[in-house]
Design a protein around this motif. Sequence first.
Motif, PDB file in Angstrom:
ATOM      1  N   ALA A  49       1.153  -1.232  -0.257  1.00 39.97           N
ATOM      2  CA  ALA A  49       0.357  -0.004   0.058  1.00 39.97           C
ATOM      3  C   ALA A  49       0.449   1.178   0.102  1.00 39.97           C
ATOM      4  N   ALA A  50       1.907   1.101   0.648  1.00 39.02           N
ATOM      5  CA  ALA A  50       2.874   2.108   1.090  1.00 39.02           C
ATOM      6  C   ALA A  50       3.702   2.543  -0.352  1.00 39.02           C
ATOM      7  N   ALA A  51       4.082   1.364  -1.042  1.00 37.32           N
ATOM      8  CA  ALA A  51       5.119   1.598  -2.747  1.00 37.32           C
ATOM      9  C   ALA A  51       3.558   2.266  -3.146  1.00 37.32           C
ATOM     10  N   LEU A  52       2.315   1.531  -3.696  1.00 44.52           N
ATOM     11  CA  LEU A  52       1.343   2.160  -4.469  1.00 44.52           C
ATOM     12  C   LEU A  52       1.135   3.937  -4.222  1.00 44.52           C
ATOM     13  N   ALA A  53       1.305   4.285  -2.860  1.00 48.59           N
ATOM     14  CA  ALA A  53       0.456   5.668  -2.617  1.00 48.59           C
ATOM     15  C   ALA A  53       1.957   6.367  -3.196  1.00 48.59           C
ATOM     16  N   ALA A  54       3.006   6.019  -2.697  1.00 51.22           N
ATOM     17  CA  ALA A  54       4.057   6.754  -3.830  1.00 51.22           C
ATOM     18  C   ALA A  54       3.662   7.323  -5.397  1.00 51.22           C
ATOM     19  N   ALA A  55       3.728   6.132  -5.423  1.00 48.11           N
ATOM     20  CA  ALA A  55       3.149   6.017  -6.721  1.00 48.11           C
ATOM     21  C   ALA A  55       2.405   6.976  -7.032  1.00 48.11           C
ATOM     22  N   SER A 107      10.228   3.439   5.384  1.00 50.13           N
ATOM     23  CA  SER A 107      11.064   4.388   4.976  1.00 50.13           C
ATOM     24  C   SER A 107      10.459   4.397   3.100  1.00 50.13           C
ATOM     25  N   CYS A 108      11.301   5.408   2.573  1.00 47.41           N
ATOM     26  CA  CYS A 108      10.682   5.169   1.027  1.00 47.41           C
ATOM     27  C   CYS A 108      12.118   5.876   0.028  1.00 47.41           C
ATOM     28  N   SER A 109      12.532   5.437  -0.513  1.00 46.62           N
ATOM     29  CA  SER A 109      12.933   5.688  -1.617  1.00 46.62           C
ATOM     30  C   SER A 109      12.632   5.766  -3.128  1.00 46.62           C
ATOM     31  N   ARG A 110      13.176   6.573  -4.072  1.00 43.91           N
ATOM     32  CA  ARG A 110      12.713   6.484  -5.238  1.00 43.91           C
ATOM     33  C   ARG A 110      14.049   6.241  -6.662  1.00 43.91           C
ATOM     34  N   SER A 111      13.253   6.047  -6.947  1.00 44.18           N
ATOM     35  CA  SER A 111      14.797   5.788  -8.144  1.00 44.18           C
ATOM     36  C   SER A 111      13.313   5.647 -10.182  1.00 44.18           C
ATOM     37  N   GLY A 112      14.276   7.197 -10.105  1.00 36.23           N
ATOM     38  CA  GLY A 112      13.177   6.851 -11.090  1.00 36.23           C
ATOM     39  C   GLY A 112      11.869   7.380 -10.960  1.00 36.23           C
ATOM     40  N   LEU A 113      10.607   6.405 -12.393  1.00 35.76           N
ATOM     41  CA  LEU A 113       9.933   5.576 -12.100  1.00 35.76           C
ATOM     42  C   LEU A 113       9.100   4.650 -10.610  1.00 35.76           C
ATOM     43  N   ARG A 114      10.216   4.018 -10.295  1.00 34.07           N
ATOM     44  CA  ARG A 114       9.765   2.906  -9.229  1.00 34.07           C
ATOM     45  C   ARG A 114      10.414   4.095  -8.290  1.00 34.07           C
ATOM     46  N   PHE A 115       9.036   3.623  -6.744  1.00 34.93           N
ATOM     47  CA  PHE A 115       8.969   3.801  -5.071  1.00 34.93           C
ATOM     48  C   PHE A 115       8.766   2.686  -5.046  1.00 34.93           C
ATOM     49  N   THR A 116      10.145   2.958  -3.417  1.00 36.88           N
ATOM     50  CA  THR A 116      10.574   1.585  -2.480  1.00 36.88           C
ATOM     51  C   THR A 116       9.588   1.505  -1.634  1.00 36.88           C
ATOM     52  N   ALA A 117       9.059   0.658  -0.967  1.00 37.56           N
ATOM     53  CA  ALA A 117       8.748   1.418   0.468  1.00 37.56           C
ATOM     54  C   ALA A 117       8.881  -0.009   1.181  1.00 37.56           C
ATOM     55  N   ALA A 144       7.124  -0.134  -6.155  1.00 37.35           N
ATOM     56  CA  ALA A 144       5.541   0.442  -6.819  1.00 37.35           C
ATOM     57  C   ALA A 144       6.155   0.676  -8.132  1.00 37.35           C
ATOM     58  N   GLU A 145       5.712   0.413  -9.453  1.00 34.81           N
ATOM     59  CA  GLU A 145       6.239   1.672 -10.267  1.00 34.81           C
ATOM     60  C   GLU A 145       5.140   1.980 -11.561  1.00 34.81           C
ATOM     61  N   ILE A 146       5.352   3.348 -11.771  1.00 35.56           N
ATOM     62  CA  ILE A 146       4.712   4.221 -13.480  1.00 35.56           C
ATOM     63  C   ILE A 146       5.146   3.522 -14.510  1.00 35.56           C
ATOM     64  N   THR A 147       3.849   3.225 -14.784  1.00 37.63           N
ATOM     65  CA  THR A 147       4.170   2.831 -16.240  1.00 37.63           C
ATOM     66  C   THR A 147       3.720   3.933 -17.734  1.00 37.63           C
ATOM     67  N   PRO A 148       4.144   4.510 -18.446  1.00 40.70           N
ATOM     68  CA  PRO A 148       3.157   5.088 -18.830  1.00 40.70           C
ATOM     69  C   PRO A 148       2.603   4.203 -20.562  1.00 40.70           C
TER      70      PRO A 148
END
Length: 218
Positions: A49-55, A107-117, A144-148
């Motif tokens: 839920a946290a990873a999807l919420a960040a994305a 805790s949360c981190s970001r790499s491009g369009l990916r968000f790791t919780a 979680a990843e944002i995918t065009p």
Amino acid sequence: MIARQLRDRGQAFPIYVVVIAGMLFAALAYFTISKAGIVRSSAQGAADAAALAAAREARDNLMSGVDLATLTPEDWEQVLQGNRFESGPGPCGAAADFAAKNDATASCSRSGLRFTARTKTNGTVGDSVVPGASGHQGTAVATAEITPRCRLKSAEPGGGTSGSTPTPAPTSTSTSTPPPPGRIEFGCDKGALVVYDPARPSSWSSLAAALFDLRLIA
């Protein structure tokens, strides 16, 4: 004969006690393992839920100052690549909020369009007869990843496709604000067509939901 029966009962009683104690220990151990599984599952649910919420928070909010009505086709290409999403603390703040709703910290981190919780449950296994299990908290990781899912199809004025030479706008001696670009069309998965029309603008969050997918990848 009676004395012998009493002696047999006396010898059997310690064995009976040991068997009962073993059964109780096994039951308590099984209960601990079951509770540990529940705690672990709660941690994983909170992480997902946290990873999807960040994305979702990043996808639904563009960088400050972005005005959809004034974007050129080149600007829209950047939007579709995810280069105009919010890059501040908002996405990870959303991850922490959703983890808290699931009785966990994140805790949360970001790499491009990916968000790791990475989450840890507030609840624990509790006291346990299993060595090392007492007070154990569940932990989990999810990404979680944002995918065009769309590409720029055409833009007006000019009616040309992306990459074609646009028709020059007519010159004017008026000092009034120039009109915004025309409709922008996006070709999406499964043949879907998404249109942004500045004359009848929709919110970015609703447009973003059509242009991008969210998915868990780990």
